[in-house]
Design an enzyme around this catalytic site. Structure first.
Site, mmCIF file in Angstrom:
data_model
loop_
_atom_site.group_PDB
_atom_site.id
_atom_site.type_symbol
_atom_site.label_atom_id
_atom_site.label_comp_id
_atom_site.label_asym_id
_atom_site.label_seq_id
_atom_site.Cartn_x
_atom_site.Cartn_y
_atom_site.Cartn_z
ATOM 1 N N ASP A 11 99.619 -5.468 -59.081
ATOM 2 C CA ASP A 11 99.130 -6.847 -59.051
ATOM 3 C C ASP A 11 97.596 -6.870 -58.989
ATOM 4 O OD1 ASP A 11 99.539 -9.756 -58.549
ATOM 5 O OD2 ASP A 11 98.570 -9.254 -56.649
ATOM 6 N N GLU A 58 98.987 -5.558 -64.123
ATOM 7 C CA GLU A 58 98.742 -6.997 -64.305
ATOM 8 C C GLU A 58 97.250 -7.164 -64.584
ATOM 9 O OE1 GLU A 58 98.439 -11.430 -62.642
ATOM 10 O OE2 GLU A 58 97.969 -9.742 -61.362
ATOM 11 N N HIS A 105 105.546 -16.624 -63.540
ATOM 12 C CA HIS A 105 105.371 -17.429 -62.325
ATOM 13 C C HIS A 105 103.963 -18.018 -62.224
ATOM 14 C CE1 HIS A 105 103.416 -13.734 -61.441
ATOM 15 N NE2 HIS A 105 102.948 -14.204 -60.313
ATOM 16 N N ASP A 106 103.017 -17.477 -63.018
ATOM 17 C CA ASP A 106 101.641 -17.955 -62.935
ATOM 18 C C ASP A 106 101.376 -19.033 -63.977
ATOM 19 O OD1 ASP A 106 100.605 -16.635 -60.722
ATOM 20 O OD2 ASP A 106 100.191 -14.801 -61.852
ATOM 21 N N HIS A 108 94.775 -6.720 -51.909
ATOM 22 C CA HIS A 108 94.544 -7.316 -50.597
ATOM 23 C C HIS A 108 95.795 -7.227 -49.740
ATOM 24 C CE1 HIS A 108 95.424 -10.418 -53.752
ATOM 25 N NE2 HIS A 108 96.493 -10.553 -53.000
ATOM 26 N N ARG A 136 101.448 -24.221 -59.519
ATOM 27 C CA ARG A 136 102.344 -23.197 -60.089
ATOM 28 C C ARG A 136 103.784 -23.393 -59.612
ATOM 29 N NH1 ARG A 136 99.103 -17.825 -58.605
ATOM 30 N NH2 ARG A 136 98.992 -18.976 -56.653
ATOM 31 N N ARG A 160 104.690 -3.146 -60.483
ATOM 32 C CA ARG A 160 103.706 -4.043 -61.099
ATOM 33 C C ARG A 160 102.438 -3.997 -60.247
ATOM 34 N NH1 ARG A 160 101.924 -9.349 -60.174
ATOM 35 N NH2 ARG A 160 101.583 -10.672 -61.985
HETATM 36 C C1 GLC Z 1 98.475 -12.097 -59.245
HETATM 37 C C2 GLC Z 1 99.757 -12.885 -59.121
HETATM 38 C C3 GLC Z 1 99.459 -14.247 -58.611
HETATM 39 C C4 GLC Z 1 98.761 -14.134 -57.277
HETATM 40 C C5 GLC Z 1 97.543 -13.205 -57.349
HETATM 41 C C6 GLC Z 1 97.036 -12.843 -55.984
HETATM 42 O O1 GLC Z 1 97.626 -12.615 -60.189
HETATM 43 O O2 GLC Z 1 100.422 -12.926 -60.349
HETATM 44 O O3 GLC Z 1 100.609 -15.026 -58.503
HETATM 45 O O4 GLC Z 1 98.347 -15.404 -56.862
HETATM 46 O O5 GLC Z 1 97.851 -11.991 -57.998
HETATM 47 O O6 GLC Z 1 97.788 -11.823 -55.404
#
Ligand code: GLC
Length: 604
Positions: free
Chosen positions: A253, A295, A362-363, A153, A485, A251
């Protein structure tokens, strides 16, 4: 480059034309874009590409250790990070994951995961040239840099989104726009929610233009439509732009979400694999030293396909999320059986599949456990077990010393995830007596030792190395308070860091032994990703046994997941313990509460 292009052209064209219905013009644009990106790649990066091509397994080495951090929390801005590289190196870290730093609108940023410009750094953090300088400095110090590429996005503040909101049809075709709720409701029947409590629903009504837009994550994160080849072309170009700033690891995402299909859950669609494979080929052509880190926070059966077949790879590395959450399950239950099973599942995968191992990131921690196995073997049902885990880690369970907070508590499904730093989850925050402090530090160190024993790239979450505690200040910040978080996204405590080498302080009591483990791992190639790894039954339900074999050497590791001592039949008699150097000749080994050993030697 032309040679690499030629070798990959047929496959690339096949995949592209199949996905985009023989759109030759779009494919030609894509090919030109690859050449353009190559032309912009500076000499030093091309040299690095060559070096890595000559040693394609460079990232599977036991000498690599990662750390992930927020630029602002850690050092204010990119310049600050450059000044603090010594600290990072001092931790034995040579892989640095900088959390999202591209342009965003702070009020609507999801921690930087709502990108308003893929080619600009968020002004408070610095400039693109500084990122360039930082990657160059890191390369001089033999460190590599990982950056997120948020591809599912854009922010609603991205120029494409702004144009789409203003009514531009071409811009709208980059997203999913609807003028009534018929199709959105159809999607809602089958698409689960990512943030059920903080951002319910998968679509957002835009009052100003009286349109509905697809938003699987937060309402200000608009899902891109990869059915449109222009989106793929432009996003691939953005990725290569970041690669040309010297970023070594991208990464990807939220990659399982990038292809939407009505009537499905819109996750892990076959077309996602086509897109990732095409990105892999594009990188091999333009920047062959670059790695793709996926991810993919999914169950193991959905995970492995993201590595791709061994002769047609997709991601170089994937997060080992299942081992991570199974580890925390083991902490709360003091029962290693599920973790052993998880290790057995991993040892069945091709060894070239490389995982990124972690305790915290971070999550949140999502409870993606093998519930079918838990039910069949231990009679633990999913809902009550998740409730138990969440009670344990939020300190509600009688006897619990853990301090975390729930995340996206979905009361409808009685489901919730969990937040907190390693140290707080291990009980350091609630510890009062010296014995409690010791117990928490022992648990924290044992978990890190276990992470370092897994195969792949271990990544520390910044602050964990000095036992950073939860940060509750987000409760009073309107921008953050709804998103727990932020509990584990506090400012880096430099006062604590200053004590890290003093073994009489709390940070030092963790850091000093942890640093020793890090050095031992780097020195002993039995820790490399090519080793054969098995879990074994130690005779105790609280003690995990892992054996690694490489090049004629064997390491036998034991981890006690409970606070009481355990006697274990010595699986490697006569072997030397790596940490203490002691030779273990006795038939039985006493492991202290949360104790662990790394024994050199064969299983008896
Ligand atoms: C991934 C990130 C997370 C974020 C999500 C939306 O899962 O690790 O922190 O909220 O993507 O971009």
């Amino acid at each position: 480059m032309e040679q690499r292009f030629k070798e990959r052209y047929d496959e690339l064209k096949w995949l592209y034309c199949e996905l985009y219905q023989n759109d030759e013009a779009a494919f030609d644009y894509f090919c030109d874009m690859l050449r353009r990106s190559w032309a912009q790649r500076r000499e030093s990066l091309r040299a690095l590409d060559e070096k890595r091509q000559a040693d394609p397994d460079w990232y599977r080495s036991n000498k690599l250790l990662g750390m992930m951090l927020y630029v602002d929390n850690f050092a204010g801005d990119l310049n600050g990070v450059m000044k603090k590289l010594d600290y990072i190196q001092d931790c034995g870290v040579n892989y640095l994951h900088l959390m999202p730093l591209l342009k965003t609108v702070p009020e609507r940023s999801d921690g930087g995961y709502a990108v308003a410009d893929f080619r600009e750094v968020q002004p408070e953090l610095g400039k693109m040239e500084e990122l360039d300088d930082l990657t160059e400095l890191c390369h001089e110090k033999d460190m590599c840099v990982c950056l997120d590429f948020v591809m599912n996005h854009t922010s609603e503040d991205h120029p494409w989104a702004r144009a789409a909101r203003a009514g531009d049809p071409v811009a709208r075709s980059r997203y999913f726009f609807f003028d009534n709720w018929d199709i959105p409701f159809e999607y809602e029947r089958t698409v689960p929610q990512v943030f059920p409590a903080t951002a319910p629903g998968n679509f957002t009504w835009l009052d100003d233009c009286r349109q509905i837009v697809m938003t699987f994550f937060y309402p200000y994160q608009w899902d891109l439509n990869y059915r449109n080849p222009i989106v793929f072309n432009d996003m691939a170009e953005n990725l290569l732009f970041l690669a040309n700033q010297g970023v070594d690891v991208i990464r990807l995402d939220a990659v399982p979400y990038i292809w939407k299909e009505l009537g499905t859950d819109c996750r892990n669609r076959p077309q996602v694999h086509t897109l990732v494979r095409m990105l892999h080929l594009a990188c091999e052509i333009v920047c062959p030293g670059l790695l793709l880190l996926g991810e993919v926070i999914m169950e193991p059966e959905k995970l492995a396909p993201y590595f791709g077949p061994t002769d047609k790879p997709e991601c170089h590395m994937l997060y080992n999320a299942t081992t991570m959450c199974t580890t925390w399950h083991t902490v709360a239950t003091r029962d290693v059986r599920l973790l052993r099973r998880q290790m057995e599942a991993l040892s069945g995968l091709p060894r070239v599949y490389t995982f990124l191992n972690y305790l915290r990131c971070h999550d949140d921690i999502g409870w993606g456990l093998d519930f079918a196995w838990l039910w069949a073997n231990l009679g633990q049902g999913e809902a009550p077990h998740k409730r138990y885990l969440n009670h344990w880690f939020t300190g509600i369970q009688p006897g619990s010393w853990s301090r975390g907070e729930l995340y996206n508590n979905d009361e409808r499904l009685s489901d919730a995830r969990l937040c907190g730093t390693t140290a707080s989850l291990c009980g350091l925050e609630s510890a009062v007596t010296p014995a409690e402090v010791q117990r928490a530090l022992d648990c924290d160190l044992m978990l890190h030792a276990w992470m370092l024993t897994q195969s792949g790239l271990p990544v520390l979450y910044s602050g964990d190395e000095i036992a950073q505690l939860n940060d509750y200040t987000y409760h009073s910040e309107p921008r953050k308070w709804a998103d727990s978080r932020y509990l584990h996204r506090g400012r880096f405590p430099w006062d604590r860091a200053a004590q890290k080498d003093d073994p009489n302080t709390i940070p030092g009591r963790l850091f000093v032994p942890l640093r020793k483990l890090i050095l031992l791992r780097a020195e002993n190639d039995v820790f490399c990703a090519d080793a054969e790894v098995n879990a074994f039954d130690t005779g105790s339900q609280q003690v995990l046994g892992v054996r690694r074999r490489f090049n004629g050497k064997t390491l036998t590791a034991l981890f006690n997941f409970c606070e009481e001592g355990r006697w274990i039949f010595n699986p490697a008699r006569g072997g030397r313990e790596l940490v203490t150097g002691a030779v273990w000749a006795d038939e039985w080994i006493e492991l202290q509460g949360y104790g662990f050993v790394w024994l050199e030697g064969e299983i008896a």
